[in-house]
Design a protein around this motif. Sequence first.
Motif: not given
Length: 467
Positions: A298, A458, A463
């Motif tokens: 993500t 996310r 991330d």
Amino acid sequence: MKFKITIAIAILFATLIAFSCKQDDSVVSSSATASISTLNCSSTTFSATPVAGTAFTGTATVPYTGGNGGAYATGTAVASSGVTGLTATLAAGTLASGTGSVTFAITGTPATSGTATFAITVAGQSCTISMTVNTASSGSSGSSGTGTTWSIDTDITNIVSMAEAFKATLSSTQITSLQDTYNKAHAQKWSNLPEGLYRGRSGLQTSTLSTAQWTAFYNLLKVATSSVTNEGNAEYLGILAADDYLNSIGGGSDYGSGNYYIAFIGTPSTTGLWCLQIGGHHGTIIYTYNGGKMTGGTPSFRSTEPFPTYTWKTVTYNPIQQEQTTLSNMLKGLSSTELTTAKRSSAQNDLILGPAQDNKFPTTKTGVKVGNLTTAQQELVLAAIKTYTDDLDDKAAAAVYAKYKADIADTYISYYGTTSLTSSGDYVLIDGPNVWIEFSMQGGIIVKNANHPHSVWRDRKADYGSN
């Protein structure tokens, strides 16, 4: 006799002039410029709120009345006043006949907090839109989140092999565009805006690829994403085809599968740190690998217009439909009391953590706590989450899903609008110790009188591979 001939010639001449005027009138009518009666700046909605000193990419949607159905081109960038550093650019489109809205891309880095204003003009009407800019410490921060980092088994050998095979098909000039040293800032260059409104993506543009290079690109995409029906590889191919479809119905050169980019940020390796990024208008993949493991899958952005299905070159596609269906089933599985608890206090017009909204996870969770739901209701939440984790390669997808399943009791869901998630303004959020999934239904841009979704996945800790 001569007099009669003269009269006949005069009549014929007058007829030709009249016919010519009719032809001219037809030309003028068919090329009439776009016009509206009223531009309603006071009713403008924004996709997100910028923060002082932070790069921002978003949209402003401005309603109008009295549209004449005319087409209009991409506008010239309008610089902000008050708070400087931002620009607003009108996206090309076609006016509705009557009431509708136009979209401006808002980009830049605001110099301070306060109010940024833009003096805009659309189809002969002008007004000023005002946009709030938060201070760096205001709004939602919670930069690091509350979850744990990833170190996930993945099909790294095949992924690297296909990455190298793709690179081997390229010219030296193409490799220069494709390959970069690892830099998180380069991985953060993504947007859901079409090519004409955002040209900052990293990597090699797919319009430069030959047929053989496209095949090598597809082979890499196939091993890096899952084989699940309508997810992973199939979903992304459907997104690419949707952009070609938009181009074919008058969207223009800003749309099309040739406006996507692929980047190797860091050198593909079974031991080192690198990122595979594939991105464009309605699909962004950011997969980070380190030490032979997947350390991040993500941010992951997905959208499609038209929605939910369309046919392109005899193939029918339905990307994102499974996400919408499972999220709707999740909401419809709640009791009326639980829906009241889950209902957000105000409308959410677009994604909270879309492009350029990194590290802004809210510290407080709202909505219904999944741990308080029945086992059957929890399974509906997990089914919705699985449509996102199934975008990863098959081995990584299973591991990440298991990670989110272990956290399910401490995960929250909230929504706004209807539980069907088919109307413009419908919104849902799944927010856990790790997982963050948003789905927001938007009005059509090229396909008028229709809606299409924006969705982002996310991870609070992973991330960009936690870098």
